[in-house]
Design a protein around this motif. Structure first.
Motif, PDB file in Angstrom:
ATOM      1  N   MET A   2       1.123  -1.039  -0.152  1.00 48.97           N
ATOM      2  CA  MET A   2       0.089   0.099   0.422  1.00 48.97           C
ATOM      3  C   MET A   2       1.601   1.820  -0.215  1.00 48.97           C
ATOM      4  O   MET A   2       1.654   1.483   0.580  1.00 48.97           O
ATOM      5  N   LEU A   3       1.041   2.481  -0.777  1.00 47.94           N
ATOM      6  CA  LEU A   3       1.609   3.227  -1.159  1.00 47.94           C
ATOM      7  C   LEU A   3       0.895   4.785  -1.085  1.00 47.94           C
ATOM      8  O   LEU A   3      -0.023   4.925  -1.603  1.00 47.94           O
ATOM      9  N   PRO A   4       0.102   4.971   0.525  1.00 48.36           N
ATOM     10  CA  PRO A   4      -0.903   5.931   1.246  1.00 48.36           C
ATOM     11  C   PRO A   4      -0.592   7.521   0.578  1.00 48.36           C
ATOM     12  O   PRO A   4      -1.312   8.298  -0.328  1.00 48.36           O
ATOM     13  N   ASN A   5       0.783   7.637   0.237  1.00 48.69           N
ATOM     14  CA  ASN A   5       1.605   8.621  -0.179  1.00 48.69           C
ATOM     15  C   ASN A   5       3.026   8.219  -0.762  1.00 48.69           C
ATOM     16  O   ASN A   5       3.112   7.537  -0.669  1.00 48.69           O
ATOM     17  N   GLU A   6       3.723   9.482  -1.328  1.00 42.44           N
ATOM     18  CA  GLU A   6       5.060   9.498  -2.099  1.00 42.44           C
ATOM     19  C   GLU A   6       6.109   9.350  -1.076  1.00 42.44           C
ATOM     20  O   GLU A   6       6.794   9.042  -0.615  1.00 42.44           O
ATOM     21  N   TRP A  46       3.308  -2.847   3.711  1.00 45.02           N
ATOM     22  CA  TRP A  46       3.174  -3.870   3.836  1.00 45.02           C
ATOM     23  C   TRP A  46       3.162  -4.997   5.003  1.00 45.02           C
ATOM     24  O   TRP A  46       3.204  -5.036   5.523  1.00 45.02           O
ATOM     25  N   GLN A  47       2.118  -5.654   3.573  1.00 42.72           N
ATOM     26  CA  GLN A  47       0.733  -6.740   4.866  1.00 42.72           C
ATOM     27  C   GLN A  47       1.524  -8.012   5.070  1.00 42.72           C
ATOM     28  O   GLN A  47       1.840  -8.073   4.293  1.00 42.72           O
ATOM     29  N   LEU A  48       2.498  -8.510   6.729  1.00 45.74           N
ATOM     30  CA  LEU A  48       3.009  -9.752   5.891  1.00 45.74           C
ATOM     31  C   LEU A  48       2.265 -10.764   6.815  1.00 45.74           C
ATOM     32  O   LEU A  48       2.739 -12.141   6.504  1.00 45.74           O
ATOM     33  N   ALA A  49       1.444 -10.862   7.343  1.00 44.26           N
ATOM     34  CA  ALA A  49      -0.001 -11.429   7.983  1.00 44.26           C
ATOM     35  C   ALA A  49      -0.904 -10.852   8.526  1.00 44.26           C
ATOM     36  O   ALA A  49      -1.268  -9.822   8.246  1.00 44.26           O
ATOM     37  N   ASP A  50      -2.099 -11.868   8.196  1.00 42.78           N
ATOM     38  CA  ASP A  50      -3.311 -11.122   8.933  1.00 42.78           C
ATOM     39  C   ASP A  50      -2.920 -10.087   9.834  1.00 42.78           C
ATOM     40  O   ASP A  50      -3.991  -8.858  10.058  1.00 42.78           O
ATOM     41  N   THR A  51      -2.497 -10.233  11.346  1.00 43.43           N
ATOM     42  CA  THR A  51      -2.098  -9.046  12.142  1.00 43.43           C
ATOM     43  C   THR A  51      -0.632  -8.510  12.358  1.00 43.43           C
ATOM     44  O   THR A  51      -0.201  -7.779  13.549  1.00 43.43           O
ATOM     45  N   SER A  52      -0.028  -8.252  11.103  1.00 39.06           N
ATOM     46  CA  SER A  52       1.743  -7.848  10.445  1.00 39.06           C
ATOM     47  C   SER A  52       1.781  -6.953   9.035  1.00 39.06           C
ATOM     48  O   SER A  52       1.243  -7.464   8.451  1.00 39.06           O
TER      49      SER A  52
END
Length: 83
Positions: free
Chosen positions: A1-5, A10-16
């Motif tokens: 995910m890139l909210p802005n520049e 990065w989602q590594l697992a469901d909760t991390s």
């Protein structure tokens, strides 16, 4: 995910997640935040290894967190969400 520049996640697992922030003021130093299930248990383990931790900051109903700073100025922040 890139909210802005200046941010990336990065989602590594469901909760991390890994969150990276471009911050010229901190160039050469880092900040890492880890969310844990039991902050008190983690702090007892860390203190038992002779590592100093800062004071616990609390925002009732939102989080509890503490910052550990190494000799180079890198900060590790441990946080606990309300259960």
């Amino acid at each position: 995910m890139l909210p802005n520049e200046r941010e990336a996640m990065w989602q590594l697992a469901d909760t991390s997640w890994v969150y990276v922030l471009l911050d010229e003021q901190r160039a050469g130093r880092g900040l890492l935040t880890l969310l844990v299930d039991d902050l008190d248990r983690q702090l007892a383990e860390i203190s038992g290894r002779g590592i100093s931790v800062g004071p616990i900051e609390t925002a009732p109903g939102r989080y509890r967190k503490v910052v550990i700073t190494d000799p180079d100025g890198n900060r590790i922040q441990l946080g606990e969400a309300p259960g």
